[in-house]
Design a protein around this motif. Sequence first.
Motif, PDB file in Angstrom:
ATOM      1  N   ASP A 166       0.830  -1.207   0.000  1.00 26.63           N
ATOM      2  CA  ASP A 166       0.000   0.000   0.000  1.00 26.63           C
ATOM      3  C   ASP A 166       0.866   1.259   0.000  1.00 26.63           C
ATOM      4  O   ASP A 166       0.596   2.219  -0.724  1.00 26.63           O
ATOM      5  N   GLN A 169       2.391   1.828  -3.415  1.00 30.48           N
ATOM      6  CA  GLN A 169       1.387   2.326  -4.358  1.00 30.48           C
ATOM      7  C   GLN A 169       1.069   3.796  -4.115  1.00 30.48           C
ATOM      8  O   GLN A 169       0.942   4.582  -5.062  1.00 30.48           O
ATOM      9  N   GLN A 170       0.948   4.169  -2.857  1.00 35.01           N
ATOM     10  CA  GLN A 170       0.672   5.571  -2.526  1.00 35.01           C
ATOM     11  C   GLN A 170       1.836   6.476  -2.913  1.00 35.01           C
ATOM     12  O   GLN A 170       1.659   7.688  -3.084  1.00 35.01           O
ATOM     13  N   LYS A 174       4.083   1.008  -9.085  1.00 32.07           N
ATOM     14  CA  LYS A 174       3.151  -0.021  -9.531  1.00 32.07           C
ATOM     15  C   LYS A 174       3.672  -1.376  -9.104  1.00 32.07           C
ATOM     16  O   LYS A 174       4.846  -1.691  -9.291  1.00 32.07           O
ATOM     17  N   CYS A 195       8.417   0.650 -10.287  1.00 33.82           N
ATOM     18  CA  CYS A 195       7.663  -0.581 -10.077  1.00 33.82           C
ATOM     19  C   CYS A 195       8.293  -1.487  -9.033  1.00 33.82           C
ATOM     20  O   CYS A 195       9.463  -1.342  -8.672  1.00 33.82           O
ATOM     21  N   HIS A 213      -3.632  -6.970  -2.800  1.00 34.84           N
ATOM     22  CA  HIS A 213      -3.216  -5.572  -2.777  1.00 34.84           C
ATOM     23  C   HIS A 213      -2.406  -5.175  -4.017  1.00 34.84           C
ATOM     24  O   HIS A 213      -2.241  -3.985  -4.282  1.00 34.84           O
ATOM     25  N   SER A 214      -1.895  -6.151  -4.761  1.00 35.78           N
ATOM     26  CA  SER A 214      -1.058  -5.848  -5.923  1.00 35.78           C
ATOM     27  C   SER A 214      -1.882  -5.236  -7.055  1.00 35.78           C
ATOM     28  O   SER A 214      -3.087  -5.456  -7.157  1.00 35.78           O
ATOM     29  N   ASP A 215      -1.204  -4.477  -7.917  1.00 34.47           N
ATOM     30  CA  ASP A 215      -1.892  -3.808  -9.026  1.00 34.47           C
ATOM     31  C   ASP A 215      -2.214  -4.751 -10.173  1.00 34.47           C
ATOM     32  O   ASP A 215      -3.291  -4.680 -10.768  1.00 34.47           O
ATOM     33  N   GLU A 216      -1.272  -5.620 -10.492  1.00 32.38           N
ATOM     34  CA  GLU A 216      -1.449  -6.457 -11.677  1.00 32.38           C
ATOM     35  C   GLU A 216      -0.737  -7.792 -11.493  1.00 32.38           C
ATOM     36  O   GLU A 216       0.343  -7.857 -10.892  1.00 32.38           O
TER      37      GLU A 216
END
Length: 251
Positions: A166, A169-170, A174, A195, A213-216
């Motif tokens: 988190d 990401q904030q 990515k 990243c 929680h991961s983006d991709e």
Amino acid sequence: MNPEKKDDFIFGLRPVMEALEAGKTVDKIFLQNALTGEIYFELKQLLAKHNLRPNYVPVEKLNRFTRKNHQGVVAFISDVPFHKIEDVLPQLFEEGKTPFILILDRLTDVRNFGAICRTAECVGVDAILIPEKGGAPINSDAIKTSAGAIYNIKICKEKNLAHSVDFLQQSGIKVFAATEKAQKLIYDVDFTEPCAIVMGNEETGISKEVLHHSDEKIKLPIEGKTQSLNVSVACGAILYEAVRQKIVVAG
């Protein structure tokens, strides 16, 4: 009194306390369940002072480390300093770098960990995040397998990897999770942006919380009958695809 030492660990209440007071870096510490007494209380206060969370275990586990009088306390010592990503990331931005982070979610094999650190340092990874609990010890075997690369890369030991994701990401990072359950191949994502890449446990992969929680989600192509790669091999392939993309953009 000098701490009684064997390989990478010390044991005994006073020796462990003296090691902490001397500024030794504790990788993991194991305490026997239900210990009581004034000295034990002092040790717990000292652990809290140094923000160390012990693993509470039955005496049988401690006896597997040593048959000597451990007094219910065994601490694994590392000469590798640990960092916090909250301190490392701002420094990377101040230096004008495009952060390239690796997250190792509960890897347990020391040699896998060492091999990954070696590859990560070679490709220019800025920091490696590992959990406080559940990961491989950073001991002499890990250092040897990494060919000393562990000394040249920042190792960030984090209380909660999902919270660290988190935070990344904030901060504009990515987060890509490597999992066989992904639909997208590593060649179809952009690693040239700031990243982080997550690699999971050898048996169970990435934890559900970190995966969520991961983006991709990303994966490597598998064409043979064997459906998975060794985690250090898979990590190397992904990291070098990231390097290839960075070279193409730079060129």
